[in-house]
Scaffold this active site. Structure first.
Site, PDB file in Angstrom:
ATOM      1  N   GLN A  49       0.858  -1.268   0.053  1.00  0.00           N
ATOM      2  CA  GLN A  49      -0.046   0.093   0.006  1.00  0.00           C
ATOM      3  C   GLN A  49       0.689   1.192  -0.123  1.00  0.00           C
ATOM      4  OE1 GLN A  49      -3.159   0.147  -0.509  1.00  0.00           O
ATOM      5  NE2 GLN A  49      -3.594  -1.826   0.038  1.00  0.00           N
TER       6      GLN A  49
ATOM      7  N   HIS B  18      -1.109  -4.541  -9.154  1.00  0.00           N
ATOM      8  CA  HIS B  18      -2.534  -3.846  -9.260  1.00  0.00           C
ATOM      9  C   HIS B  18      -2.891  -2.632  -8.394  1.00  0.00           C
ATOM     10  CE1 HIS B  18      -5.034  -5.997  -6.019  1.00  0.00           C
ATOM     11  NE2 HIS B  18      -3.953  -6.524  -6.026  1.00  0.00           N
TER      12      HIS B  18
ATOM     13  N   THR C 295       7.478 -19.858 -15.980  1.00  0.00           N
ATOM     14  CA  THR C 295       7.789 -19.247 -16.934  1.00  0.00           C
ATOM     15  C   THR C 295       7.192 -17.761 -16.716  1.00  0.00           C
ATOM     16  OG1 THR C 295       7.536 -20.915 -18.690  1.00  0.00           O
ATOM     17  CG2 THR C 295       7.107 -18.748 -19.452  1.00  0.00           C
TER      18      THR C 295
ATOM     19  N   CYS D  26     -21.141  -6.633   7.993  1.00  0.00           N
ATOM     20  CA  CYS D  26     -22.121  -6.900   6.788  1.00  0.00           C
ATOM     21  C   CYS D  26     -21.520  -6.901   5.606  1.00  0.00           C
ATOM     22  CB  CYS D  26     -23.360  -5.986   6.936  1.00  0.00           C
ATOM     23  SG  CYS D  26     -24.068  -6.207   8.137  1.00  0.00           S
TER      24      CYS D  26
END
Ligand SMILES: Cc1ncc(COP(=O)(O)O)c(C=O)c1O
Lengths: 409, 133
Positions: A186, A208, A247, A333
């Protein structure tokens, strides 16, 4: 098409994942089709071309954290990097000692790897945190024993953004001759990290979270002073100097490299952009609503996010009310477990406030207008739900909720 | 998580949000759940003493969308019913009407409990009043 895009909610969940930067996608494209070679193919141009691209990416990743290219091992993401670092070090140095130090607020990839070590007969000390999510460095020092081989602590927490003082931690671990693994997933791109300055021996990062593709990450493994060795967790053809067979995912790796080089160029402005917007979001909300609390360490956290608890409203219903916002909640929740966030709980945040927490994480493509829309939605949803909240009513009547005898289920 | 149309409708247009005066003799108040569990429901009924009919119902709920929808639906259903009829409302009826997924069944249980608690409170008030007379 245009309408479709308009309807999509405003994305404020950059800590969960980021879109690929178009420049990253552009860099990746040729490697799907023309430049599809296997970098391990030494006998022809296809292989050489792929090998060259991987080398460049390795340098781009290394440059961002002040490392050398030979110290980068490509993985499938930060989860794999964390597993490889923790299990690989434990197995390599198990003769020397079987004690590891971590912290209760680490990501599950670290916590569960540590728990795996426990089943292998290792002992793990999980340091507690204070109300701001900070560890106590004296406690870290005291926890280090003769048989301690590894300290694994994250740079920035994914839920609250609290920063651990990695340079001070590195000082301590180096002094005691203990390896330091840092999950910087992060923090990369949001705070300056230099592996030498922070005396980090192993560092995990993920594509990502930094505008690169999903399914790729890296583990930095120090080669000098000290030279860190690992037991591979995936066996096979001996790729990545034997530390991670398979690979190489050339396309993904090229994307990760490009993502790192974009950060190298533009991180300063990006951080300022995010900080300005985050501050605007936070102050506007807090100016208009009472009983709002910041989770984490307000003085020392990621510049791009805020985690707020809105007392007397429940997180999931709040998310439902903010229809045009894509954010995440520490409420039970929204998870399968029905337990509120363990990170907030560890910081002593009461369950009720944990249920009311919302994480807003901003990024490269967040716009000022989006902040204003978000503020308006948050404020009106919270007001509406408080009108509906029996807790808010009681508090308005002057009742201390702690004195109420609840009929819990 | 995807919500059913009916949950969304109750969440967006909750019926009977508000409060009745809990000190009134013909008002029964039920508060169930706990803040640390993530849901608290307050359900109130006003009863016509002559007919035993629930003439007004109000709720306030702290909880997820399904909890809000369950209590909103509960107020809608008890209105116009006698106390005895209202006691027959089962949580499974609420689950069915709102198409609640298994993880949200506790919301319907809480709504049923809230109805019972409100009726109990009303009866208790009537009982003590009867004794006074
Ligand atoms: C701190 C931290 N570590 C590890 C991970 C896992 O990363 P990846 O999705 O690349 O496996 C994440 C992402 O959720 C994270 O925030």
């Amino acid at each position: 098409m245009k309408q479709n895009i308009r309807k999509r909610p405003i994305y404020m969940d950059y800590n969960a994942t980021t879109p690929c930067d178009p420049k990253v996608v552009e860099a990746m494209l040729p490697f799907f089709t023309e430049k599809f070679g296997n970098p391990a193919s030494r006998s022809h141009a296809y292989g050489w071309e792929a090998e060259e691209a991987v080398s460049m990416a390795r340098r781009q990743v290394a440059d961002l954290i002040g490392a050398g290219p030979k110290e980068i091992v490509f993985t499938s993401g930060a989860t794999e990097s964390d597993n490889l670092a923790i299990k690989g070090v434990a197995q390599m140095y198990g003769e020397k000692g079987k004690h590891v130090i971590s912290c209760v607020t680490e990501h599950k990839a670290v916590l569960d790897s540590c728990k795996r070590l426990e089943t292998w007969g290792y002992e793990v000390t999980f340091l507690p945190v204070d109300a701001r999510g900070r560890i106590d460095l004296d406690e870290l020092k005291k926890a280090i024993r003769d048989d301690t081989i590894l300290v694994t602590l994250m740079a920035a927490n994914n839920e609250t953004g609290t920063l651990h003082p990695i340079e001070k931690i590195g000082e301590i671990t180096r002094e005691h001759g203990v390896l330091f693994h840092c999950d910087a997933t992060q923090a990369i791109g949001k705070v300056d990290i230099d592996v030498d300055r922070a005396k980090i021996d192993l560092l995990s990062l993920s594509g990502h979270k930094i505008y690169g593709p999903k399914g790729v990450g890296a583990l930095y493994v120090r080669r000098r002073n000290p030279r860190v060795r690992l037991v591979a967790q995936i066996d096979g053809g001996g790729h990545e100097r034997g530390m991670r067979s398979g690979t190489l995912a050339v396309t993904q790796i090229v994307g990760l490299g490009k993502a790192c080089s974009l950060l190298q160029e533009g991180m300063k402005q990006e951080v300022e952009h995010c900080r300005t917007l985050r501050d605007r979001l936070e102050t506007s909300i807090m100016d208009q609503l009472d009983y709002v609390y910041i989770n984490g360490d307000p003085d020392n956290r990621l510049p791009s996010m805020t985690n707020l608890s809105f007392a007397y409203v429940e997180g999931e219903s709040l998310i439902m009310g903010m229809k045009d916002l894509a954010v995440s909640s520490g409420s039970a929740c929204t998870s399968a477990s029905l337990e509120p966030s363990y990170v907030l709980k560890a910081a002593g945040v009461e369950d009720e406030l944990a249920h009311s927490s919302i994480r807003f994480s901003l990024g490269r493509f967040t716009k000022e207008e989006e902040i204003d829309v978000a503020v308006e939605q948050v404020v009106s949803a919270v007001r509406r739900l408080r009108e509906m909240s029996p807790l808010y009513e009681l508090v308005q009547e002057g009742v201390d909720l702690k004195t109420v005898q609840w009929e819990a289920h | 998580m995807a919500y059913s149309e009916k949950v969304l409708d109750h969440y967006n247009n909750p019926r009977n949000v508000g409060s009745l005066d809990k000190k009134e003799a013909d008002v029964g108040t039920g508060i169930v759940g706990a803040p640390e569990c993530g849901d608290v429901m307050k359900l109130q009924i006003q009863v016509d003493k002559e007919t035993g009919q629930i003439v007004e119902a109000k709720f306030k709920t702290y909880g997820c969308g399904s909890a809000i929808a369950s209590s909103s639906l509960a107020t809608e259903w008890v209105k116009g019913k006698t106390i005895d009829e209202a006691l027959k409302i089962k949580n499974s009826d609420i689950v069915e009407e709102l198409s609640l997924p298994p993880v949200k069944i506790h919301c319907s249980v809480l709504a049923e409990d809230a109805i019972r608690a409100a009726i109990e409170d009303y009866k208790k008030k009537q009982g003590t009043k009867d004794q006074e007379q």
